[in-house]
Design a protein around this motif. Structure first.
Motif, mmCIF file in Angstrom:
data_model
loop_
_atom_site.group_PDB
_atom_site.id
_atom_site.type_symbol
_atom_site.label_atom_id
_atom_site.label_comp_id
_atom_site.label_asym_id
_atom_site.label_seq_id
_atom_site.Cartn_x
_atom_site.Cartn_y
_atom_site.Cartn_z
ATOM 1 N N PHE A 443 0.733 -1.273 -0.001
ATOM 2 C CA PHE A 443 0.047 0.155 -0.069
ATOM 3 C C PHE A 443 0.931 1.349 0.094
ATOM 4 O O PHE A 443 0.426 2.220 -0.751
ATOM 5 N N THR A 446 2.051 2.081 -3.325
ATOM 6 C CA THR A 446 1.106 2.037 -4.554
ATOM 7 C C THR A 446 0.922 3.449 -5.212
ATOM 8 O O THR A 446 1.127 4.479 -4.362
ATOM 9 N N ASP A 447 0.776 3.624 -6.347
ATOM 10 C CA ASP A 447 0.539 4.881 -7.048
ATOM 11 C C ASP A 447 -0.618 5.443 -6.571
ATOM 12 O O ASP A 447 -1.788 5.126 -6.388
ATOM 13 N N PRO A 448 -0.721 6.721 -5.941
ATOM 14 C CA PRO A 448 -1.934 7.517 -5.455
ATOM 15 C C PRO A 448 -2.898 7.568 -6.423
ATOM 16 O O PRO A 448 -2.703 7.822 -7.632
ATOM 17 N N LYS A 462 -7.295 1.075 -11.012
ATOM 18 C CA LYS A 462 -6.113 1.500 -9.867
ATOM 19 C C LYS A 462 -6.594 1.462 -8.689
ATOM 20 O O LYS A 462 -5.993 1.077 -7.584
ATOM 21 N N GLU A 465 -7.029 -1.958 -6.971
ATOM 22 C CA GLU A 465 -5.580 -2.458 -6.563
ATOM 23 C C GLU A 465 -5.352 -1.856 -5.311
ATOM 24 O O GLU A 465 -4.568 -2.643 -4.638
ATOM 25 N N ALA A 466 -5.378 -0.606 -4.867
ATOM 26 C CA ALA A 466 -4.957 0.072 -4.143
ATOM 27 C C ALA A 466 -5.683 -0.097 -2.874
ATOM 28 O O ALA A 466 -5.044 -0.319 -1.637
ATOM 29 N N PRO A 699 -2.313 6.832 -0.501
ATOM 30 C CA PRO A 699 -2.817 6.362 -1.863
ATOM 31 C C PRO A 699 -4.030 6.271 -2.253
ATOM 32 O O PRO A 699 -4.444 6.419 -3.401
ATOM 33 N N LEU A 700 -5.055 6.058 -1.287
ATOM 34 C CA LEU A 700 -6.031 5.726 -1.323
ATOM 35 C C LEU A 700 -6.943 6.411 -0.210
ATOM 36 O O LEU A 700 -6.768 6.142 0.622
#
Length: 783
Positions: A443, A446-448, A462, A465-466, A699-700
């Motif tokens: 996490f 992970t790309d924000p 995305k 996945e996050a 990220p999420l």
């Protein structure tokens, strides 16, 4: 005073208040805010009751009487510091010119400051010790080899203060240690202590409901210049017993212990905190107002709330305490502060982890805080925690263990102090286990994903996945099977605790069926008793709030009956770490270091959806999730991943955490527990802890998760004074998610409500939520 605006909505009234505040002197603006806070309290809270003593002080019968007579207003919460976490007993108080506590010398002024705050907000002003104590022996009898003396004490102005005490002395020359309590001999405790070589001392100052005379009620009239509450009077009476004990040669003055159970535990703490002659105190299931910090008593924890205790027993604490209902984080001190006042003397915190008014999570947090003071004073061995199995009442074995602790503190035995925690989450332990397992923080890397409605179709995978990365690495599992009959399996058990919680619930309007599902879990499935045999019922899977002691059971019956009346079948079960499954949390990360407790909760909820979709008599196309607080978060995450969920109702669970560059939102977030609540503190989402001081890098966030549910129906209820949420972020998040729904031609499927309330689930919100579920599922009311 701000003029009353009876015909304005709350939002308009608040806008008017804001406009008035910007154009009036600061003092007038503060008074207007205080007026508004009082109006809201009177609108939201249940009116207090007249206590069975008939009064809360010399003049008033109820809290409302006191407020009207005195005209006292709540503090100006806008300028009062917010402390979402427990106040650190060792921290500096710059406003009082008190520095950080570094040793016993610097502890003294901080302790005195806590005592002053306790009198201001909790207990009321306490009289000084009288200097004219007199004693008259009423009777002295032998009971076998034991002597029982009844003594009437007189003290104070014109010796009008009175207190009856009973001294039960074992045979021998002494001096003896003392077991002091306001439990008479026909209630538990004294007998065991006397058998163990203690002088047992009873003082008659307690609730007259226990069929004893409460001499302390008369202190209201004897000391009219002091507004000490019933809890303070009971504890102060205990100190008057100590006054007399100090005159007796048979008493070991260095070994006086005090205790009491339930409400009497609350007064025992007050006595020990304010009287340093008391060498040890045993707190026994006093819970709220004793070992449970007020910050862990909001409704989500389903124990005795600040509102309840000041409604049902308005005389116990000072009326000012009620001002903090729903705003517990504004209290300058908390129960950990009061317990710290006992240090370095003996302190045993005892409660049952499964009792209705209990709070194992809050008690453990308070205990950890108090330990810091004992460590500083070099008295680590004098503080202990005993979270026992069972319900509220104590057994003879419990009392033996209490005396064991006194023996330990007084050096009468070499036995070890107890340290029995139930949840015992420590973030450093999780970090070590994760490192040992080689678990990467996916996490964190992970790309924000930041919700942009026009880009949402590309962002959606995305975001999913996050979310999976946040929940951790779920081990491979298998779905729970159905017997050849196709009916639900009855074989999984939810253990002995479910019997303590009086499960399954019983009622004429519904039937019950046990349902095995998931990883050998049992759910309770309730159906309308009047439903036709061939009906295919819509299902609500209810995901309960943060009720560690009792899981879904407490207060659930009326909610169940309302859902049943609307034609739903209702499936309920306890989250991992709560209720009948409370013991599963402590070793979870030893067993699953790559996963998360929240990930397991979501997996269980998805398994419930799966089994509900396969059971006869249930409509697989009408499965909805509903939850409150942590249950709402589980519902939101589950619906985001589980397409078979038709609709979701979230009560006080949507809490965005990224303030961006918004200074107002940043301030609001700082006044909540934020990411620490389920991250560092409870460990449900330990990966959140990395972002606690930099939530903008998360990220999420909740808006992205809520958007994953679109275009399915969602109800979000966000009380305006939910101290766990940032209101401006909630509104902004809903606005952005609404754009996603609009782009998917489902704008009406997202409903947002912000009732004037704290984080509670009152009847008005229940009706709102249950009616919405019925409309979203086309449920048919039952006759």
């Amino acid at each position: 005073m701000m003029p009353f605006l009876p015909k304005l909505s709350h939002a308009v009234a608040m806008l008017a208040l804001l406009l008035c505040s910007t154009s009036m002197p600061a003092q007038d603006a503060a008074e207007a805010r205080r007026d508004q806070s009082l109006k809201e309290l009177l609108e939201v809270l249940t009116p207090s009751r007249t206590p069975h003593t008939g009064r809360i002080n010399a003049i008033d019968k109820t809290w409302e009487d006191w407020q009207r007579r005195t005209g006292e207003l709540p503090p100006d919460f806008a300028t009062m510091p917010s402390q979402p976490f427990l106040p650190d007993p060792l921290a500096a108080v710059p406003a009082a010119n008190i520095g950080a506590v570094r040793d016993a010398t610097s502890w003294a002024p901080k302790r005195a400051w806590i005592a002053a705050q306790a009198q201001q907000w909790l207990y009321g002003r306490i009289p000084p010790a009288p200097d004219n104590l007199s004693a008259e022996t009423v009777s002295s009898v032998r009971d076998g080899d034991v002597t029982v003396d009844r003594v009437m004490l007189s003290f104070g102005p014109d010796l009008r203060g009175r207190l009856l005490i009973e001294i039960v002395t074992p045979p021998g020359p002494g001096p003896f240690p003392v077991f002091l309590t306001n439990h008479p001999r026909w209630r538990p405790w004294l007998s065991t202590a006397v058998r163990r070589g203690y002088i047992g001392v009873f003082y008659s100052a307690s609730d007259p409901n226990y069929s004893i005379e409460d001499y302390s009620d008369g202190y209201i009239d004897v000391y009219p210049g002091f507004d000490f509450s019933a809890m303070a009077r009971w504890g102060w009476a205990g100190s008057r017993a100590v006054d007399y004990l100090y005159t007796l040669s048979k008493v070991n003055k260095a070994q006086i212990g005090i205790t009491g159970h339930s409400r009497n535990g609350k007064q025992a703490l007050m006595a020990a905190a304010f009287d340093e002659r008391i060498g040890a105190v045993i707190l026994s299931s006093g819970n709220t107002g004793e070992s449970t910090p007020w910050r862990f008593t909001p409704d989500i924890y389903t124990n005795e709330t600040l509102e309840q205790i000041t409604t049902n027993f308005p005389h116990w604490f000072h009326p000012r305490l009620r001002f903090f209902a729903g705003r517990e984080h504004k209290l300058p001190i908390d129960q950990n502060s009061i317990m710290s006042m006992v240090a370095p003397r003996g302190l045993l915190i005892a409660s049952a982890y499964s009792e209705g008014q209990g709070a194992p999570y809050g008690i453990e947090q308070g205990y950890r805080s108090v330990q810091s003071v004992y460590r500083l004073l070099g008295a680590d061995g004098n503080v202990a925690l005993h979270l026992r199995a069972g319900e509220h009442a104590t057994t003879a074995g419990d009392i033996e263990r209490y005396v064991d602790f006194l023996d330990h503190v007084f050096g009468r035995s070499s036995g070890a102090r107890p340290e029995e925690l139930t949840l015992d989450y420590q973030h450093s332990r999780w970090q070590s286990l994760a490192i040992q397992a080689g678990a990467a923080n996916r996490f964190q890397t992970t790309d924000p994903v930041r919700l942009a409605p026009e880009q949402w179709p590309a962002q959606r995978p995305k975001a999913r996945e996050a979310l999976l990365a946040l929940l951790g690495e779920e081990p491979a599992g298998v779905s729970f099977g159905l017997p050849p009959s196709g009916e639900a399996s009855r074989y999984p058990s939810d253990g002995w605790l479910s019997g303590l919680f009086n499960r399954p619930l019983e009622g004429k309007s519904f039937t019950w069926q046990p349902v095995g599902f998931g990883d050998d879990i049992r759910a309770d499935l309730y159906r309308p008793a009047t439903a036709p045999a061939d009906a295919r019922l819509p299902v609500v899977i209810w995901l309960h709030q943060d009720a560690h002691p009792t899981g879904y059971s407490r207060y659930f019956r009326p909610w169940l009956e309302q859902l049943i009346a609307r034609g739903f079948a209702v499936m309920v079960f306890d989250h991992v770490g709560y209720g009948s499954r409370i013991h599963e949390a402590r070793d979870f990360y030893r067993r699953y270091p790559r996963w998360s407790l929240m990930g397991k909760m979501v997996a269980d909820a998805r398994a419930a959806v799966d089994i509900a979709s396969r059971l006869p008599g249930l409509d697989a196309s009408r499965i909805s999730l509903a939850g409150w607080s942590v249950g709402a978060r589980v519902a939101m995450y589950t619906a985001a991943l589980e397409p078979r969920v038709r609709a979701v109702a979230l009560h006080a669970g949507f809490r965005p955490q990224r303030p961006g560059n918004d200074a107002v939102a940043a301030r609001e977030i700082a006044e909540t527990e934020g990411l620490a609540q389920y991250g560092r503190l409870q460990g449900l989402l330990p990966q959140w802890a990395v972002f606690e001081s930099r939530s903008n890098d998360l990220p999420l966030d909740d808006p992205e998760v809520l958007a994953l549910i679109a275009p399915r129906p969602v109800l979000v209820i966000a009380p305006r004074h939910d101290r766990y949420a940032a209101p401006s972020l909630v509104r902004a998040g809903i606005s952005r998610v609404r754009l996603v729904y609009t782009r998917e031609n489902a704008a009406e499927a997202l409903q947002f409500e912000a009732p004037l309330d704290f984080n509670r689930f009152p009847a008005s919100s229940q009706t709102m939520l249950f009616d919405w579920l019925a409309n979203a599922n086309g449920a048919a009311p039952q006759p």
